[in-house]
Enzyme design. Sequence first.
Site, PDB file in Angstrom:
ATOM      1  N   VAL A  12     -19.289 -11.626 -28.950  1.00 57.07           N
ATOM      2  CA  VAL A  12     -17.833 -11.663 -29.181  1.00 57.07           C
ATOM      3  C   VAL A  12     -17.085 -12.005 -27.892  1.00 57.07           C
ATOM      4  O   VAL A  12     -16.214 -12.899 -27.881  1.00 57.07           O
ATOM      5  CB  VAL A  12     -17.342 -10.308 -29.757  1.00 57.07           C
ATOM      6  CG1 VAL A  12     -15.833 -10.320 -29.939  1.00 57.07           C
ATOM      7  CG2 VAL A  12     -18.032 -10.018 -31.092  1.00 57.07           C
ATOM      8  N   GLU A 121      -7.974  -6.320 -35.574  1.00 52.59           N
ATOM      9  CA  GLU A 121      -8.205  -7.178 -36.750  1.00 52.59           C
ATOM     10  C   GLU A 121      -9.686  -7.555 -36.904  1.00 52.59           C
ATOM     11  O   GLU A 121     -10.220  -7.576 -38.018  1.00 52.59           O
ATOM     12  CB  GLU A 121      -7.361  -8.452 -36.622  1.00 52.59           C
ATOM     13  CG  GLU A 121      -7.484  -9.416 -37.781  1.00 52.59           C
ATOM     14  CD  GLU A 121      -7.040  -8.822 -39.108  1.00 52.59           C
ATOM     15  OE1 GLU A 121      -5.862  -8.500 -39.263  1.00 52.59           O
ATOM     16  OE2 GLU A 121      -7.906  -8.690 -40.017  1.00 52.59           O
ATOM     17  N   LYS A 197     -16.129   0.128 -41.813  1.00 54.31           N
ATOM     18  CA  LYS A 197     -15.121  -0.897 -42.122  1.00 54.31           C
ATOM     19  C   LYS A 197     -14.324  -0.505 -43.366  1.00 54.31           C
ATOM     20  O   LYS A 197     -13.106  -0.687 -43.421  1.00 54.31           O
ATOM     21  CB  LYS A 197     -15.804  -2.249 -42.338  1.00 54.31           C
ATOM     22  CG  LYS A 197     -16.356  -2.844 -41.056  1.00 54.31           C
ATOM     23  CD  LYS A 197     -17.294  -3.997 -41.375  1.00 54.31           C
ATOM     24  CE  LYS A 197     -17.766  -4.708 -40.130  1.00 54.31           C
ATOM     25  NZ  LYS A 197     -18.879  -5.624 -40.396  1.00 54.31           N
TER      26      LYS A 197
HETATM   27  P1  NAP Z   1     -23.309  -7.888 -27.693  1.00 58.42           P
HETATM   28  O1  NAP Z   1     -23.610  -9.319 -27.943  1.00 58.42           O
HETATM   29  O2  NAP Z   1     -24.424  -6.929 -27.633  1.00 58.42           O
HETATM   30  O3  NAP Z   1     -22.471  -7.806 -26.341  1.00 58.42           O
HETATM   31  C1  NAP Z   1     -22.113  -6.604 -25.738  1.00 58.42           C
HETATM   32  C2  NAP Z   1     -21.580  -6.870 -24.331  1.00 58.42           C
HETATM   33  O4  NAP Z   1     -21.133  -5.630 -23.796  1.00 58.42           O
HETATM   34  C3  NAP Z   1     -22.631  -7.442 -23.369  1.00 58.42           C
HETATM   35  O5  NAP Z   1     -22.047  -8.386 -22.525  1.00 58.42           O
HETATM   36  C4  NAP Z   1     -23.057  -6.204 -22.560  1.00 58.42           C
HETATM   37  O6  NAP Z   1     -23.408  -6.510 -21.241  1.00 58.42           O
HETATM   38  C5  NAP Z   1     -21.762  -5.408 -22.527  1.00 58.42           C
HETATM   39  N1  NAP Z   1     -22.052  -3.991 -22.370  1.00 58.42           N
HETATM   40  C6  NAP Z   1     -22.831  -3.203 -23.159  1.00 58.42           C
HETATM   41  N2  NAP Z   1     -22.846  -1.935 -22.673  1.00 58.42           N
HETATM   42  C7  NAP Z   1     -22.072  -1.938 -21.579  1.00 58.42           C
HETATM   43  C8  NAP Z   1     -21.700  -0.952 -20.643  1.00 58.42           C
HETATM   44  N3  NAP Z   1     -22.152   0.301 -20.727  1.00 58.42           N
HETATM   45  N4  NAP Z   1     -20.879  -1.301 -19.625  1.00 58.42           N
HETATM   46  C9  NAP Z   1     -20.419  -2.552 -19.512  1.00 58.42           C
HETATM   47  N5  NAP Z   1     -20.725  -3.553 -20.372  1.00 58.42           N
HETATM   48  C10 NAP Z   1     -21.551  -3.243 -21.384  1.00 58.42           C
HETATM   49  O7  NAP Z   1     -22.302  -7.329 -28.776  1.00 58.42           O
HETATM   50  P2  NAP Z   1     -21.322  -8.168 -29.714  1.00 58.42           P
HETATM   51  O8  NAP Z   1     -22.084  -8.648 -30.887  1.00 58.42           O
HETATM   52  O9  NAP Z   1     -20.529  -9.126 -28.924  1.00 58.42           O
HETATM   53  O10 NAP Z   1     -20.390  -6.978 -30.287  1.00 58.42           O
HETATM   54  C11 NAP Z   1     -19.336  -6.452 -29.535  1.00 58.42           C
HETATM   55  C12 NAP Z   1     -18.421  -5.660 -30.457  1.00 58.42           C
HETATM   56  O11 NAP Z   1     -17.863  -6.522 -31.436  1.00 58.42           O
HETATM   57  C13 NAP Z   1     -19.115  -4.540 -31.237  1.00 58.42           C
HETATM   58  O12 NAP Z   1     -18.216  -3.492 -31.410  1.00 58.42           O
HETATM   59  C14 NAP Z   1     -19.401  -5.198 -32.580  1.00 58.42           C
HETATM   60  O13 NAP Z   1     -19.510  -4.266 -33.628  1.00 58.42           O
HETATM   61  C15 NAP Z   1     -18.160  -6.026 -32.733  1.00 58.42           C
HETATM   62  N6  NAP Z   1     -18.276  -7.162 -33.644  1.00 58.42           N
HETATM   63  C16 NAP Z   1     -19.336  -7.995 -33.532  1.00 58.42           C
HETATM   64  C17 NAP Z   1     -19.429  -9.082 -34.381  1.00 58.42           C
HETATM   65  C18 NAP Z   1     -20.562 -10.036 -34.307  1.00 58.42           C
HETATM   66  O14 NAP Z   1     -20.670 -10.908 -35.179  1.00 58.42           O
HETATM   67  N7  NAP Z   1     -21.416  -9.955 -33.326  1.00 58.42           N
HETATM   68  C19 NAP Z   1     -18.428  -9.304 -35.341  1.00 58.42           C
HETATM   69  C20 NAP Z   1     -17.348  -8.412 -35.429  1.00 58.42           C
HETATM   70  C21 NAP Z   1     -17.293  -7.345 -34.567  1.00 58.42           C
HETATM   71  P3  NAP Z   1     -24.837  -7.175 -20.893  1.00 58.42           P
HETATM   72  O15 NAP Z   1     -24.785  -8.535 -21.507  1.00 58.42           O
HETATM   73  O16 NAP Z   1     -24.889  -7.192 -19.414  1.00 58.42           O
HETATM   74  O17 NAP Z   1     -25.878  -6.322 -21.534  1.00 58.42           O
HETATM   75  N1  HSE Z   2     -22.925  -6.495 -37.557  1.00 58.07           N
HETATM   76  C1  HSE Z   2     -21.711  -6.832 -38.196  1.00 58.07           C
HETATM   77  C2  HSE Z   2     -22.011  -7.551 -39.489  1.00 58.07           C
HETATM   78  C3  HSE Z   2     -20.871  -7.702 -37.305  1.00 58.07           C
HETATM   79  O1  HSE Z   2     -23.145  -8.016 -39.649  1.00 58.07           O
HETATM   80  O2  HSE Z   2     -21.124  -7.636 -40.344  1.00 58.07           O
HETATM   81  C4  HSE Z   2     -19.493  -7.963 -37.850  1.00 58.07           C
HETATM   82  O3  HSE Z   2     -18.733  -6.798 -37.871  1.00 58.07           O
END
Ligand code: NAP
Ligand code: HSE
Length: 410
Positions: A12, A121, A197
Amino acid sequence: MKTIAILGYGTVGSGVVEIIGNSNRRSGSGIDISGILVRNACKYKGHSHFKSVTENFKDVLTDDVDIVVEAIGGLHPAYDYVRRSLESKKHVVTANKDLIAEHGAELLEIAKSNGVELRFEASVGGGIPILKSVSDCLAGNSIESVTAILNGTTNFILTKMEEEEMQYDEALKLAQELGFAEADPSSDVLGLDAARKLSILSTLAFQRKLDWKEIETKGINAVDSSDFRYAGLNGCSIKLLAVSRLLADGVYASVSPVIVKKGSQLGRIRNEYNAILVEGDAVGDVLFTGKGAGMMPTASAVFADIADIMNNRKVKAETFDYDDAFVKTQWENEAKWMLRIRTGNRIGIMKDLTGRFSNCSILAGECGEHGDEVAAFVRAGSEAEIDCFEDSLSQEYDVRDFRKMMVLEQ
Ligand code: NAP
Ligand code: HSE
């Protein structure tokens, strides 16, 4: 010019950076990214914004920052960082449903008392603009129900299992590689992510505070190829549905695998797409659909919140300050159910099924993987009737496993 700090540079966070750098977007000119917080900075050598990357939160929460984007995920340290940002009078935009479902009410109060905004959002429905639509665009309605596919990972897995006969583990691995799954994918597959959600969405829709932990939640981990075969015999498919209904004496809320007609509005939703069917008393049914997970769809929703803050556009999704909902977890109306019963006495169970339910169709040629299963579709007056039947069978027969799955008949 607005200055933005980004917490997290994963799926994200990097999508948000990409949109900010994209000159094609229609809003929000003049954004400076002052810092990006990560856990392990070395990973980002060679990235365009490597110079802004840090492992220290204090480096990013500087005086000049206007908006903090939280894209770390989970409760800790996200809760602490969001709280400290709001208390430092920074607006916060987050995609974190775990955080909003658990601490949304408190954080919204902190934002209010510091004269800043907390926007979320992207926490529900990925790229689908659902929270603003429910809070603002449908403000003239009493919302009566929400029936939704709210998790992209599980919808992706179910699609691959059904259409490509892919194994569950292989489909999950692919969803992880594509960036759809949570850091701990058990949140996705056990239905917890969808429950969080649903609680956020239903709180705004019904203006009653719904505790996600009170929602009856079943995941997709037990769905198998026989479920798809039996559903397919009736022209149906299986979806992980998040359902809430406003009742006179509370709110019904559940997350569970449900059998839906293949050509229906929800039956047509494939892969990482989400869909949210909202029923309002004035508007009737409205279906919102789009990509519910993934880098750019989610970043699109995060950016919309940033643009609203920059343009000083207020939205109604700014409080969870409602009375607690009394959450009901059993379906109290008539419905069709698929039952799968493993037993040492198939004949006896079949007799009981036809004796108990006037509307009962037994899948006569099917006896399951172990040769000891009875599968049937029955109509019951309530879920309690099914549970009562299960109890009575267990007293009379050797019941090795009893599974029920509701059929959505819309
Ligand atoms: P992700 O790819 O795992 O990325 C997480 C990021 O946060 C990485 O850059 C990580 O750093 C950093 N991080 C983790 N722990 C940390 C800490 N203790 N201190 C500082 N930085 C830290 O996760 P994501 O998929 O982007 O998801 C992020 C959020 O968005 C979550 O709440 C998820 O539920 C939400 N979300 C995700 C999606 C989706 O499709 N992926 C959709 C909607 C909402 P490193 O890279 O150095 O490990
Ligand atoms: N892990 C979540 C999903 C990301 O698969 O819907 C979006 O919130």
